[in-house]
Scaffold this motif. Structure first.
Motif, PDB file in Angstrom:
ATOM      1  N   GLU A 175       0.816  -1.216   0.000  1.00 46.97           N
ATOM      2  CA  GLU A 175       0.000   0.000   0.000  1.00 46.97           C
ATOM      3  C   GLU A 175       0.852   1.269   0.000  1.00 46.97           C
ATOM      4  N   SER A 190       2.067   1.629  -3.643  1.00 52.54           N
ATOM      5  CA  SER A 190       0.952   2.124  -4.454  1.00 52.54           C
ATOM      6  C   SER A 190       0.713   3.607  -4.209  1.00 52.54           C
ATOM      7  N   LYS A 238       0.957   6.655  -6.996  1.00 51.72           N
ATOM      8  CA  LYS A 238      -0.195   7.504  -7.306  1.00 51.72           C
ATOM      9  C   LYS A 238       0.152   8.983  -7.169  1.00 51.72           C
ATOM     10  N   PRO A 257       2.679   0.877 -12.866  1.00 55.54           N
ATOM     11  CA  PRO A 257       2.240   0.231 -11.614  1.00 55.54           C
ATOM     12  C   PRO A 257       3.123  -0.961 -11.264  1.00 55.54           C
TER      13      PRO A 257
END
Length: 224
Positions: free
Chosen positions: A60, A63, A67, A80
């Motif tokens: 997380e 990620s 982002k 990604p």
């Protein structure tokens, strides 16, 4: 050979958000050995270190950094992590992932690997290592069931520390060009008078934002 090395240290003072957040202090450090130049169409990939089955940098967090890098001002073209890992399986799994820049040469001996890098147009690999952990907790909360329902009383606190380091590899030139570290300390509170009300310090999220903003600066500052 002369190396141009610059140090940038930024410290964000504690900040408070009523009810929804506790207190967090974030410290960012950057070491840049050489310029980072991205031209139109080139990509970066952000990957978390996973050295064994029981240790991995939280997905997380990876990620979140990806982002932030891919949105807003000075956004980067970010592949990604999962997309990259799936396409290069098994070369970036814990047992086979390169630990040093020179290990990339071993991977590039495989045509399938070098072709995937070309397909993604990867220029920089950003390796993230670290974790978030609870360092201290204190206090207690007692709840009981009465005629009026459940009631709680007490006060608890817990501290969390997030420490992450990003190593930026220049894939095309096969060298380490710099590092960015992010350290966040936060205290969360849980007062309880009838109903427990958590006041949570967003330690990992703040470490992510601080690192991502500095990584944007790392690339865009180099491009002038």
């Amino acid at each position: 050979m002369m190396i141009n090395m610059s140090y940038i240290r930024v410290k964000f003072l504690p900040f408070y958000l009523l009810i929804s957040a506790g207190c967090t202090t974030v410290t960012i450090e950057e070491v840049q050995h050489t310029e980072a130049t991205l031209v139109e169409g080139e990509s970066v990939v952000v990957i978390g270190r996973r050295t064994s089955n029981d240790y991995e940098t939280e997905p997380e967090l990876i990620s979140c950094i990806g982002k932030v890098l891919s949105k807003g001002d000075n956004q980067l073209n970010v592949i990604p992590e999962q997309t990259f890992m799936d396409n290069l399986y098994p070369w970036f799994e814990p047992r086979t992932a390169p630990l040093r820049v020179r290990d990339l040469q071993r991977l590039l001996a495989y045509d399938a690997v070098s072709q995937k890098f070309d397909d993604f147009n990867v220029h920089y690999i950003i390796w993230i290592d670290g974790n978030t952990e609870t360092t201290r907790s204190s206090g207690s909360i007692t709840c009981s069931l009465g005629t009026g329902g459940i009631g709680c009383f007490g006060f608890g606190t817990w501290d969390k520390k997030a420490e992450y380091e990003a190593s930026i590899w220049d894939y095309k030139n096969k060298k380490l060009i710099g590092k960015v570290s992010s350290e966040a300390d936060g205290t969360s509170y849980m007062p309880a008078i009838v109903i427990p009300i958590p006041i949570i310090a967003q330690v990992q999220a703040d470490a992510c934002k601080g690192m991502a903003v500095q990584l944007k600066h790392f690339f865009n500052n180099s491009q002038g």
